[in-house]
Motif scaffolding. Structure first.
Motif, mmCIF file in Angstrom:
data_model
loop_
_atom_site.group_PDB
_atom_site.id
_atom_site.type_symbol
_atom_site.label_atom_id
_atom_site.label_comp_id
_atom_site.label_asym_id
_atom_site.label_seq_id
_atom_site.Cartn_x
_atom_site.Cartn_y
_atom_site.Cartn_z
ATOM 1 N N THR A 17 1.981 -6.561 1.180
ATOM 2 C CA THR A 17 2.724 -6.098 0.001
ATOM 3 C C THR A 17 3.317 -7.277 -0.766
ATOM 4 O OG1 THR A 17 4.980 -5.840 0.830
ATOM 5 C CG2 THR A 17 3.392 -4.174 1.465
ATOM 6 N N GLN A 18 3.688 -8.332 -0.062
ATOM 7 C CA GLN A 18 4.216 -9.489 -0.791
ATOM 8 C C GLN A 18 3.142 -10.153 -1.629
ATOM 9 O OE1 GLN A 18 6.627 -12.212 1.367
ATOM 10 N NE2 GLN A 18 8.107 -10.651 1.958
ATOM 11 N N GLU A 64 1.234 -6.099 7.291
ATOM 12 C CA GLU A 64 1.575 -5.153 6.228
ATOM 13 C C GLU A 64 2.566 -5.762 5.238
ATOM 14 O OE1 GLU A 64 2.384 -1.141 7.541
ATOM 15 O OE2 GLU A 64 3.982 -0.994 6.037
ATOM 16 N N GLY A 65 3.600 -6.408 5.776
ATOM 17 C CA GLY A 65 4.592 -7.025 4.902
ATOM 18 C C GLY A 65 3.994 -8.122 4.050
ATOM 19 N N LEU A 66 3.169 -8.958 4.654
ATOM 20 C CA LEU A 66 2.523 -10.018 3.876
ATOM 21 C C LEU A 66 1.622 -9.409 2.802
ATOM 22 C CD1 LEU A 66 1.601 -12.527 6.735
ATOM 23 C CD2 LEU A 66 3.283 -12.865 4.920
ATOM 24 N N ALA A 122 8.614 -11.516 5.830
ATOM 25 C CA ALA A 122 7.570 -10.504 5.647
ATOM 26 C C ALA A 122 7.602 -9.500 6.797
ATOM 27 C CB ALA A 122 6.197 -11.170 5.561
ATOM 28 N N ALA A 133 3.070 -5.203 11.652
ATOM 29 C CA ALA A 133 4.084 -5.108 10.599
ATOM 30 C C ALA A 133 4.061 -6.349 9.718
ATOM 31 C CB ALA A 133 5.467 -4.916 11.217
ATOM 32 N N LEU A 134 3.827 -7.483 10.345
ATOM 33 C CA LEU A 134 3.756 -8.719 9.571
ATOM 34 C C LEU A 134 2.608 -8.664 8.573
ATOM 35 C CD1 LEU A 134 4.571 -11.655 9.029
ATOM 36 C CD2 LEU A 134 2.994 -12.330 10.848
ATOM 37 N N GLN A 183 7.800 0.438 7.785
ATOM 38 C CA GLN A 183 7.274 1.268 8.875
ATOM 39 C C GLN A 183 8.352 2.199 9.423
ATOM 40 O OE1 GLN A 183 4.963 -0.628 11.863
ATOM 41 N NE2 GLN A 183 3.465 -1.417 10.395
ATOM 42 N N GLY A 232 7.976 -5.570 6.451
ATOM 43 C CA GLY A 232 6.972 -4.661 6.993
ATOM 44 C C GLY A 232 7.579 -3.686 7.991
ATOM 45 N N ASP A 252 -0.075 -18.919 1.699
ATOM 46 C CA ASP A 252 1.119 -18.840 2.544
ATOM 47 C C ASP A 252 1.033 -17.668 3.511
ATOM 48 O OD1 ASP A 252 2.176 -21.056 1.412
ATOM 49 O OD2 ASP A 252 3.746 -20.037 0.265
ATOM 50 N N LEU A 269 0.713 -8.514 -3.028
ATOM 51 C CA LEU A 269 0.497 -7.612 -4.160
ATOM 52 C C LEU A 269 1.597 -7.728 -5.205
ATOM 53 C CD1 LEU A 269 -0.781 -4.406 -2.348
ATOM 54 C CD2 LEU A 269 -2.092 -6.050 -3.675
ATOM 55 N N CYS A 293 4.342 -13.830 -2.805
ATOM 56 C CA CYS A 293 3.788 -14.706 -1.783
ATOM 57 C C CYS A 293 2.347 -15.021 -2.165
ATOM 58 C CB CYS A 293 3.849 -13.971 -0.434
ATOM 59 S SG CYS A 293 3.169 -14.871 0.946
ATOM 60 N N ARG A 311 13.719 -18.202 1.448
ATOM 61 C CA ARG A 311 12.790 -18.758 2.435
ATOM 62 C C ARG A 311 13.191 -20.163 2.834
ATOM 63 N NH1 ARG A 311 7.432 -17.051 -0.765
ATOM 64 N NH2 ARG A 311 7.438 -14.840 -0.253
ATOM 65 N N ALA A 333 1.200 -17.989 7.491
ATOM 66 C CA ALA A 333 2.241 -17.311 8.274
ATOM 67 C C ALA A 333 1.606 -16.425 9.344
ATOM 68 C CB ALA A 333 3.133 -16.487 7.356
#
Lengths: 208, 208
Positions: free
Chosen positions: A183-184, A179-181, B176, A176-177, B184, B180, A194, A186, A190, B132, A198
């Motif tokens: 999109t950030q 994936e989240g990173l 993030a 999940a991390l 999900q 994510g 970074d 994109l 972020c 952050r 992370a």
DNA sequence: GGTTTTCCGATGCAATTGCAATGCGAGTAC
DNA sequence: GTACTCGCATTGCAATTGCATCGGAAAACC
């Protein structure tokens, strides 16, 4: 019998065009004519291979998912130690080059689509459980290795000591991390630096 | 001079309708007429308050961002210990009830939109850095507290001991991760229970 | 070589789209 | 009370949409 054509190849070619359009202008811009033009074919041909727009979208949705899956398979260096192996996986999920950035934009668009049209998504998207289980096993084997026991990635044996979070939760978290990173990155929330930092930090804690 | 009306309120009402449509059917379904109908107004009124569709979308994009921001402000229990405070934040980002699920779907749709139309997004979206930094400070203060020193969240002093990852990376990672996990959940790739477990696991490691 | 079946390009159509233009009613300033 | 200006409903229009239809061409099988 008439001309013999590779149906799957034709469909994939059209789906690739759709993905390109989605990555460049978003799913809103996807239309039969534009996709056909992008693929360099006639709209009649698109209609021939897809009964309607929805089925074309569903096929493209599956196509992006498979493309990601394929890259993960290709980047599976089982010879490396577990942690590096997992790092290799997760890095593949970050849009760090233009190719993966384009793919990531398309994937993001389809995620939003899937969240709203959960029916098609559920029928088409792959089960994320195996990948999670694999990563959890790698975490377990790495921890076992650190205490002197031989790691057995496929065994799924439970580690006795708790020198870190539950491996399954750690695996879910790592994916999940990433994936989240992704999109950030994109959305420019972020920087790639970074994000990698992370991700590495989280990798360090997950592997103890 | 004629009738005096609250422009901002009208725009917000229309944007709310747009967000509702986006959450239910996706951004592809957003049209002037449908949004107007959802808001219970005429398409002429929508045109009166937004020069064109793009500016309406930009306004709605900002509106979702502000809505999330507002919830975070409201859920800021500074009296709690740092870890619980951060947990409160991150939990607000997970779509655990229907209201936040709807909001999350809209946010996801807009993320995909922002990834493709980075120009409008950059001009409208808030800077993620302050949040952050705040979380990073809470992490620092929690660690300082555990070694007996008084935590000073605003000071930004560097902890000498390294009993966990760099606070800034940890903060980026936590945010993030929440994002994510949220997507999900929305795409049914992950159960809410697993998401909360993964988030708590990550919180435990971030706070040492 | 004829037949048949698939392939696919072209055209048409109803519905929907974003947006411009028009008009008028209501409310405020004077 | 009058005029004037903003608020907004209505209508219209060109472009685009997804899709149905039709027609022909090309190739495999007999």
């Amino acid at each position: 019998m008439p001309k013999k054509v590779d149906h799957h190849a034709r469909r994939t070619r059209i789906a690739d065009a759709l993905i390109r359009v989605a990555a460049r202008q978003g799913l809103e811009a996807v239309s039969l004519r534009l996709v056909a033009a992008e693929a360099g074919v006639s709209t009649g041909m698109v209609q021939h291979y897809f009964r309607d727009k929805n089925s074309m979208m569903a096929f493209a949705l599956r196509a992006v998912a498979e493309r990601v899956q394929d890259r993960l398979e290709r980047a599976r260096p089982d010879a490396l130690p577990p942690k590096e192996s997992v790092r290799g996986f997760l890095m593949q999920l970050l849009p760090l080059d233009t190719e993966r950035a384009e793919e990531g934009k398309a994937a993001l668009a389809f995620q939003a689509h899937a969240a709203v049209h959960s029916d098609v998504a559920g029928a088409v998207l792959p089960d994320p459980a195996p990948l999670r289980a694999h990563i959890a096993d790698l975490i377990r084997s790495a921890r076992a290795g650190r205490t002197g026991q031989a790691g057995r990635p496929g065994a799924g044996g439970k580690a006795r000591h708790a020198e870190g979070p539950d491996p399954y939760s750690a695996a879910v978290g790592l994916l999940a991390l990433a994936e989240g990173l992704g999109t950030q990155i994109l959305t420019r929330e972020c920087t790639p630096e970074d994000a990698v930092a992370a991700l590495d930090a989280q990798l360090d804690t997950a592997f103890g």
